[in-house]
Write an enzyme that holds these catalytic residues in place. Sequence first.
Site, mmCIF file in Angstrom:
data_model
loop_
_atom_site.group_PDB
_atom_site.id
_atom_site.type_symbol
_atom_site.label_atom_id
_atom_site.label_comp_id
_atom_site.label_asym_id
_atom_site.label_seq_id
_atom_site.Cartn_x
_atom_site.Cartn_y
_atom_site.Cartn_z
ATOM 1 C CG HIS A 263 -1.705 4.946 -7.684
ATOM 2 N ND1 HIS A 263 -2.055 5.753 -8.206
ATOM 3 C CD2 HIS A 263 -1.790 3.717 -8.630
ATOM 4 C CE1 HIS A 263 -2.441 5.714 -9.667
ATOM 5 N NE2 HIS A 263 -2.521 4.259 -9.853
ATOM 6 C CG ASP A 321 -0.032 -4.009 -11.544
ATOM 7 O OD1 ASP A 321 -1.276 -4.338 -13.044
ATOM 8 O OD2 ASP A 321 0.334 -2.226 -11.997
HETATM 9 N N1 ACO Z 1 5.265 -1.374 0.124
HETATM 10 C C1 ACO Z 1 5.903 -0.474 1.136
HETATM 11 N N2 ACO Z 1 6.042 0.762 1.171
HETATM 12 C C2 ACO Z 1 5.966 1.321 0.467
HETATM 13 C C3 ACO Z 1 4.914 0.485 -1.417
HETATM 14 C C4 ACO Z 1 5.034 -0.620 -1.163
HETATM 15 N N3 ACO Z 1 4.432 -1.040 -2.307
HETATM 16 N N4 ACO Z 1 4.323 2.181 -1.878
HETATM 17 C C5 ACO Z 1 4.922 3.282 -0.894
HETATM 18 N N5 ACO Z 1 5.627 2.769 -0.122
HETATM 19 C C6 ACO Z 1 6.481 3.752 0.969
HETATM 20 C C7 ACO Z 1 7.611 4.071 0.727
HETATM 21 O O1 ACO Z 1 8.479 3.595 1.266
HETATM 22 C C8 ACO Z 1 7.835 6.001 0.656
HETATM 23 O O2 ACO Z 1 7.887 6.082 1.836
HETATM 24 P P1 ACO Z 1 8.751 7.032 3.248
HETATM 25 O O3 ACO Z 1 6.647 8.239 2.900
HETATM 26 O O4 ACO Z 1 8.855 6.774 4.360
HETATM 27 O O5 ACO Z 1 9.836 7.000 1.888
HETATM 28 C C9 ACO Z 1 5.810 6.638 1.151
HETATM 29 O O6 ACO Z 1 5.246 5.094 0.833
HETATM 30 C C10 ACO Z 1 5.411 6.954 -0.382
HETATM 31 O O7 ACO Z 1 5.578 6.071 -1.342
HETATM 32 P P2 ACO Z 1 6.578 6.916 -2.373
HETATM 33 O O8 ACO Z 1 7.167 5.233 -3.017
HETATM 34 O O9 ACO Z 1 7.295 7.887 -2.148
HETATM 35 O O10 ACO Z 1 5.258 6.846 -3.710
HETATM 36 P P3 ACO Z 1 5.039 7.231 -4.768
HETATM 37 O O11 ACO Z 1 3.677 7.713 -5.441
HETATM 38 O O12 ACO Z 1 6.135 8.013 -5.822
HETATM 39 O O13 ACO Z 1 4.921 5.399 -5.553
HETATM 40 C C11 ACO Z 1 4.139 3.527 -6.720
HETATM 41 C C12 ACO Z 1 4.366 5.035 -6.204
HETATM 42 C C13 ACO Z 1 5.349 3.349 -7.571
HETATM 43 C C14 ACO Z 1 3.333 3.150 -7.024
HETATM 44 C C15 ACO Z 1 4.811 2.931 -5.349
HETATM 45 O O14 ACO Z 1 3.502 2.774 -4.553
HETATM 46 C C16 ACO Z 1 5.586 1.616 -5.236
HETATM 47 O O15 ACO Z 1 6.684 1.293 -5.496
HETATM 48 N N6 ACO Z 1 4.458 0.401 -5.412
HETATM 49 C C17 ACO Z 1 4.944 -0.575 -5.276
HETATM 50 C C18 ACO Z 1 4.577 -1.329 -7.335
HETATM 51 C C19 ACO Z 1 3.259 -1.450 -7.976
HETATM 52 O O16 ACO Z 1 2.189 -1.923 -7.466
HETATM 53 N N7 ACO Z 1 2.974 -0.540 -8.829
HETATM 54 C C20 ACO Z 1 1.974 -0.353 -9.489
HETATM 55 C C21 ACO Z 1 1.307 0.586 -9.292
HETATM 56 S S1 ACO Z 1 0.184 0.862 -10.095
HETATM 57 C C22 ACO Z 1 0.633 0.411 -12.287
HETATM 58 O O17 ACO Z 1 1.227 1.246 -12.640
HETATM 59 C C23 ACO Z 1 -0.433 -0.032 -13.302
#
Ligand code: ACO
Length: 387
Positions: A263, A321
């Site tokens: 998140h 989720d």
């Molecule tokens: N699985 C594996 N790695 C992850 C995940 C994940 N679910 N989420 C983040 N990371 C990693 C990224 O690859 C990144 O790694 P890096 O620093 O080596 O590049 C780091 O963690 C930071 O992640 P970002 O994508 O930069 O974080 P951001 O804040 O932009 O995105 C998000 C947040 C979109 C929720 C992301 O965690 C994700 O895609 N999760 C999966 C989708 C999801 O569950 N979405 C629902 C969110 S809650 C809602 O909207 C109701």
Amino acid sequence: MSSDATKGLEGIVAAKTYLSDVRGDVGELIYRGYDINQLAGNIGYEETVYLLHYGKLPNQSELSALKTKLVSYRQLPQGVIDLIQSLPKDTVPMNALRTGISALGCFDSSSEDNSPESLQEKALKIIAQIPIVTAYFHLYRQGRPLVESRPDLNEAANFLYLINGGTEAEKDSVDTLDMCYVLHADHGMNASTFASRVTVATLSDIYSAVTSAIGTLKGPLHGGANEAALNMLREIGDVKNIPKFIEKAKDKNDPFKLMGFGHRVYKNYDPRAKVMQKTCHEVLAEIGKKDDKILQVALELEKIALKDDYFIEKKLYPNIDFYSGITLNAMGFPSTMFTPLFAVARTAGWIAHWKEMYLDPKNRIGRPRQLSVSYTHLRAHETEADL
Ligand code: ACO
């Protein structure tokens, strides 16, 4: 913070709001001063709407007046019903919802009236009608006749009554859906609320704002993650396959992510996920499926991920989720209905934000800057992909 400051608006304060506060470092969600743990299971969706919109919990007569208003607005214009029933049956439900809400604006002669009285009425009208659009498209795509709403049923009960084709749902199911609505009603400056606030700031109409929000919620990185998370758990299929999927999620060269994990704001356990996990256990126990294989996969996946250095260092925890899909699936909802249900509940928040902005005399258009890179300034070794 992300290494690329032009991506994702991380850390940018885009608005001031009195509605909800997401305290990501400690894993708390506050609606108008109340912790979500105090509210979930103790108040219903209609009380939550009142709380978000009027800043306090309603007394009996205020609650009853709100419920009466919502019930009075449930009937959809015939033109919108005809439009819903003219869509291809394989339309993605979120697309049907987006189209249905946009159409509601076309059939509302007051859509451009921005007087406070009209804003107030339209706010409640949309909250009352969005579940009906969702349920009617569901019935239509299944080739079943549409059902009239029941004025004696609350929002959650009426929704279940409609999608069950006119059969009243058990109290447990109504209470669970009602609680899901409460948990999803608002969440600070999330992507769909932000999108709708950008639309509102131009002084556009409420139907346009909600349409923007629905289109934004649909994506799998946001509201679409509930459906994606269940699909992922099904694909994993068995606890013995979990290590392989954990490795995929950690592999920089693999686009796979653990859906329902991570998140932007929560760097601690999402408080809604905790409530949802407990509810998930309860719902599965009620239907005699406490040993459900998908739940076992989810629990084991969470356990392994939370002990893994990759997830620990990046502070990645289950979000709402992760467990909402399993819960809604156990309640009999098809997975394509999960995100529309999220939209139904979040409408309370989107519209509260809309009112908050419209009533703010200091509103300004939302217009950020970009970093312009002229083609003529591209250095010889650079390509567009480098931008
Ligand atoms: N699985 C594996 N790695 C992850 C995940 C994940 N679910 N989420 C983040 N990371 C990693 C990224 O690859 C990144 O790694 P890096 O620093 O080596 O590049 C780091 O963690 C930071 O992640 P970002 O994508 O930069 O974080 P951001 O804040 O932009 O995105 C998000 C947040 C979109 C929720 C992301 O965690 C994700 O895609 N999760 C999966 C989708 C999801 O569950 N979405 C629902 C969110 S809650 C809602 O909207 C109701």
